[in-house]
Design an enzyme around this catalytic site. Structure first.
Site, PDB file in Angstrom:
ATOM      1  N   VAL A   1       0.844  -1.194   0.000  1.00 35.99           N
ATOM      2  CA  VAL A   1       0.000   0.000   0.000  1.00 35.99           C
ATOM      3  C   VAL A   1       0.881   1.247   0.000  1.00 35.99           C
ATOM      4  O   VAL A   1       1.817   1.364   0.787  1.00 35.99           O
ATOM      5  CB  VAL A   1      -0.930   0.027   1.239  1.00 35.99           C
ATOM      6  CG1 VAL A   1      -1.849   1.235   1.187  1.00 35.99           C
ATOM      7  CG2 VAL A   1      -1.748  -1.258   1.337  1.00 35.99           C
ATOM      8  N   CYS A   2       0.558   2.178  -0.905  1.00 38.65           N
ATOM      9  CA  CYS A   2       1.216   3.494  -0.914  1.00 38.65           C
ATOM     10  C   CYS A   2       0.155   4.541  -1.203  1.00 38.65           C
ATOM     11  O   CYS A   2      -1.034   4.247  -1.168  1.00 38.65           O
ATOM     12  CB  CYS A   2       2.373   3.540  -1.908  1.00 38.65           C
ATOM     13  SG  CYS A   2       1.913   3.546  -3.634  1.00 38.65           S
ATOM     14  N   ASN A   3       0.558   5.764  -1.492  1.00 40.72           N
ATOM     15  CA  ASN A   3      -0.411   6.837  -1.739  1.00 40.72           C
ATOM     16  C   ASN A   3      -1.412   6.476  -2.825  1.00 40.72           C
ATOM     17  O   ASN A   3      -2.611   6.538  -2.625  1.00 40.72           O
ATOM     18  CB  ASN A   3       0.294   8.142  -2.110  1.00 40.72           C
ATOM     19  CG  ASN A   3       0.854   8.856  -0.914  1.00 40.72           C
ATOM     20  OD1 ASN A   3       0.338   8.729   0.178  1.00 40.72           O
ATOM     21  ND2 ASN A   3       1.930   9.582  -1.109  1.00 40.72           N
TER      22      ASN A   3
END
Length: 102
Positions: free
Chosen positions: A7-9
């Site tokens: 998960v990232c931006n």
């Protein structure tokens, strides 16, 4: 096969990392990348969630939002920046072993 959700931006930077991780251990892990705004839609069948360094401040909130007990850990910034798939897979493996021992 263990399933890892990165998960990232927006899921963009982790998408490249997910490709490298899938190539590094295709028989052991299945890795997918998503943005933090949509991670809850994909987390149900995952074994572990690994969070990009730029949003690791969201880890406590993400843990609270989960309906099942899934490890949520931060990705080492150096390993992430250098896209060291093997190191990140090793961290996932270690965390999963720790969780399964409980």
């Amino acid at each position: 096969m263990k399933k890892i959700l990165l998960v990232c931006n927006s899921g963009m930077s982790t998408a490249m990392l997910a490709q490298k991780m899938n190539k590094a251990a295709p028989d052991q892990f299945s890795v997918m990348a998503k943005g933090e705004g949509e991670f809850l839609d994909f987390v149900a069948d995952q074994d572990i969630v690994m969070v990009a360094p730029q949003i690791r401040y969201l880890i406590p909130q993400m843990r609270k939002e989960l309906t099942k007990d899934i490890p949520v850990i931060g990705i080492d910034p150096r390993s992430y920046g250098l896209m060291r798939a093997q190191e990140i897979l090793a961290a996932a493996q270690a965390e999963l072993a720790k969780s399964e021992a409980l």
